[in-house]
Design a protein around this motif. Structure first.
Motif, short mmCIF file in Angstrom:
data_model
loop_
_atom_site.label_atom_id
_atom_site.label_comp_id
_atom_site.label_asym_id
_atom_site.label_seq_id
_atom_site.Cartn_x
_atom_site.Cartn_y
_atom_site.Cartn_z
N PRO A 187 9.22 0.22 13.01
CA PRO A 187 8.18 -0.21 12.39
C PRO A 187 8.24 0.20 10.64
N GLY A 188 7.47 -1.00 9.94
CA GLY A 188 7.57 -0.78 8.56
C GLY A 188 6.39 0.33 8.26
N LEU A 189 6.29 0.63 6.99
CA LEU A 189 5.41 1.58 6.44
C LEU A 189 3.96 1.06 6.95
N GLY A 190 2.86 1.56 7.00
CA GLY A 190 1.54 1.21 7.19
C GLY A 190 1.32 0.63 8.48
N THR A 191 2.25 0.97 9.45
CA THR A 191 2.08 0.57 10.73
C THR A 191 1.89 1.77 11.67
N GLY A 192 1.19 1.51 12.64
CA GLY A 192 0.77 2.42 13.71
C GLY A 192 0.85 1.86 15.16
N ASN A 193 1.27 2.67 16.16
CA ASN A 193 0.96 2.31 17.38
C ASN A 193 0.43 3.45 18.45
N ALA A 194 -0.20 2.99 19.57
CA ALA A 194 -0.58 3.82 20.34
C ALA A 194 -1.02 3.07 21.89
N TYR A 195 -0.98 3.91 22.82
CA TYR A 195 -1.13 3.54 24.29
C TYR A 195 -2.27 4.32 24.75
N LYS A 196 -2.99 3.54 25.49
CA LYS A 196 -4.13 4.33 26.21
C LYS A 196 -4.20 3.87 27.78
N LYS A 197 -4.27 4.90 28.68
CA LYS A 197 -4.10 4.66 30.25
C LYS A 197 -5.32 5.17 30.95
N LEU A 198 -5.84 4.32 31.94
CA LEU A 198 -6.87 4.66 32.64
C LEU A 198 -6.21 5.00 34.08
N ALA A 199 -6.28 6.10 34.61
CA ALA A 199 -5.94 6.23 36.19
C ALA A 199 -6.92 7.19 36.92
N TYR A 200 -6.64 7.35 38.22
CA TYR A 200 -7.57 8.34 38.78
C TYR A 200 -7.39 9.63 38.37
N ALA A 225 -3.52 -0.16 27.78
CA ALA A 225 -3.53 -0.90 26.52
C ALA A 225 -2.47 -0.38 25.70
N GLY A 226 -1.73 -1.35 25.11
CA GLY A 226 -0.35 -0.82 24.29
C GLY A 226 -1.00 -1.40 22.86
N VAL A 227 -0.89 -0.99 21.72
CA VAL A 227 -1.43 -1.56 20.65
C VAL A 227 -0.33 -1.34 19.28
N VAL A 228 -0.23 -2.37 18.55
CA VAL A 228 0.62 -2.01 17.17
C VAL A 228 -0.28 -2.72 16.12
N VAL A 229 -0.55 -1.84 15.10
CA VAL A 229 -1.46 -2.47 13.91
C VAL A 229 -0.41 -2.59 12.77
N ILE A 279 -5.85 -5.51 7.91
CA ILE A 279 -4.94 -5.50 9.01
C ILE A 279 -4.21 -6.66 8.86
N GLU A 280 -2.80 -6.53 8.71
CA GLU A 280 -2.07 -7.95 8.46
C GLU A 280 -1.76 -8.56 9.78
N LYS A 281 -1.26 -7.68 10.54
CA LYS A 281 -0.92 -7.97 11.79
C LYS A 281 -1.22 -7.24 12.97
N SER A 282 -1.37 -7.61 14.25
CA SER A 282 -1.71 -6.69 15.18
C SER A 282 -0.87 -7.21 16.47
N ARG A 283 -0.67 -6.50 17.46
CA ARG A 283 -0.21 -6.88 18.78
C ARG A 283 -0.85 -5.93 20.11
N ILE A 284 -1.90 -6.78 20.85
CA ILE A 284 -2.69 -6.11 21.59
C ILE A 284 -1.94 -6.31 22.93
#
Ligand SMILES: Cc1cc2nc3c(=O)[nH]c(=O)nc-3n(C[C@H](O)[C@H](O)[C@H](O)COP(=O)(O)OP(=O)(O)OC[C@H]3O[C@@H](n4cnc5c(N)ncnc54)[C@H](O)[C@@H]3O)c2cc1C
Length: 356
Positions: A232-245, A256-260, A272-277
């Motif tokens: 990932p270039g500078l100024g890019t962040g990524n995160a993952y969130k999960k729902l489970a029992y 959900a997996g996300v890159v901004v 935000i120049e680009k995102s992938r959800i």
């Protein structure tokens, strides 16, 4: 144990093969095409074999193929791709991925996804990233013992022509519950597949078919060799969130997996120049949500309305494919998609800003 007999579920018979080289492995897969399964950690495969959902004649173990076990930074796979990529060998244990400095530094979202897989025993002792991406789709009406299933007609996935999850459906809706897949898709990962007479590199999303009964487009004589993630270039962040029992042991029931990627101008609010959800565990393949991602382009990172709208679009799109077959109430899982996407976006933006 008096009065109650302990029942041992045995594996069906198979021939165990442990090739010492990749060429040997590909040759065996070629010869036994269709009658052979690749065995990595076995945490998905052996369970399905015990349940008689799969009875391959031969198991080809990746145990001795050490060069499929690595995490390293390299240049891209084609000469036109000069940018650096992180390569992860398919046989790399999940625990090595979450311990890796490269992963923790550049891909905290992948760290979150891998750390959430099953339980530490799966991550530390057996489970691999290749097996995580190639694991079979799941359904409460299918992933049951042979005895349980013997009382009813076979569903589409078991070779019959009925779907217990969606009444009247002429196809299978088993769900992809991989934690690694949605995050790696959001990170724009590619995979390299090898077979006896060649190889191909393709975007990760292309190995998923969206067909519950045959979730992978890979040929039966192909091996997933490695995964390539662009740095990932500078100024890019990524995160993952999960729902489970529960916070351990359980598969995701929504994720959900996300890159901004954000702008870098000094003295002005980043946009935000680009995102992938990508949303996981809601349908037969992880869903790349192009419209939700696009809706954020050009929006300020602190535009709360835009973030809320993107999460709502993601929820709408996910609901179109969602199936009530992994437990929990479907309406709740659908509503939670908006929550998970929003939380992942907030975290990815925070990480992007600390990177800038
Ligand atoms: C109790 C329990 C909880 C779990 N929870 C989760 C969870 O929360 N999230 C999650 O994502 N998974 C979960 N899993 C599933 C599984 O443990 C993990 O996904 C694990 O990473 C699978 O890796 P493995 O190496 O054991 O795969 P294996 O079982 O060895 O293989 C899985 C499938 O992939 C194929 N395969 C493996 N490697 C390759 C390759 N290199 N090329 C081609 N095909 C290949 C195999 O033939 C098989 O069909 C859970 C499993 C259990 C038993």
């Amino acid at each position: 144990m008096k009065g109650r007999e302990r029942k041992i579920v045995r594996l069906p018979n198979f021939e165990y093969l442990e090739p010492g080289t990749l060429d040997e492995a590909l040759e065996i897969l070629h010869v036994h095409r269709g009658n052979c399964s690749v065995l990595a950690g076995g945490t998905d495969l052996l369970v399905r074999m015990k349940q008689r959902l799969l009875t391959p004649k031969h198991l080809i173990s990746l145990k001795s193929l050490d060069h499929l076990n690595h995490i390293r930074q390299e240049n891209g796979s084609s000469p036109s791709e000069k940018d650096e990529v992180t390569k992860i060998g398919a046989r790399t244990p999940l625990a090595d991925i979450s311990r890796s400095d490269i992963i923790q530094k550049h891909f905290p979202g992948l760290f979150q996804a891998i750390e959430s897989v099953g339980a530490p025993s799966i991550q530390h002792h057996r489970g691999t990233i290749g097996g995580n991406l190639c694991q079979d789709n799941r359904c409460l009406h299918y992933n049951q013992s042979a005895f349980w299933r013997s009382g009813r007609q076979a569903c589409h996935k078991a070779g019959g022509n009925i779907c217990y999850a969606k009444e009247g459906s002429d196809r299978c809706h088993a769900t992809c519950q991989s934690d690694g897949a949605p995050m790696l898709m959001a990170l724009d990962a590619k995979v390299t597949l090898l077979r006896k007479d060649g190889q191909r590199t393709l975007p990760l999303e292309d190995i998923y078919t969206l067909a519950g009964e045959h979730p992978l487009s890979m040929e039966p004589d192909e091996i997933l060799a490695d995964i390539q993630i662009p740095l990932p270039g500078l100024g890019t962040g990524n995160a993952y969130k999960k729902l489970a029992y529960r916070s351990a042991i359980d598969y995701p029931i929504a994720s959900a997996g996300v890159v901004v990627q954000t702008s870098q101008e000094k003295n002005s609010e980043p946009v935000i120049e680009k995102s992938r959800i990508v949303v996981g565990a809601m349908s037969s393949a992880p869903m790349m949500l192009a419209q939700a991602s696009k809706s954020l382009e050009g929006k300020s990172v602190s535009d709360q309305d835009a973030l809320k709208k993107a999460a709502a679009i993601a929820m709408d799109h996910a609901s179109a494919f969602a199936t009530d077959n992994v437990g929990s109430e479907l309406g709740y899982r659908i509503r939670m998609v908006a929550v998970l996407v929003r939380r992942a976006l907030d975290e990815a933006i925070k990480r992007a800003r600390s990177e800038a």
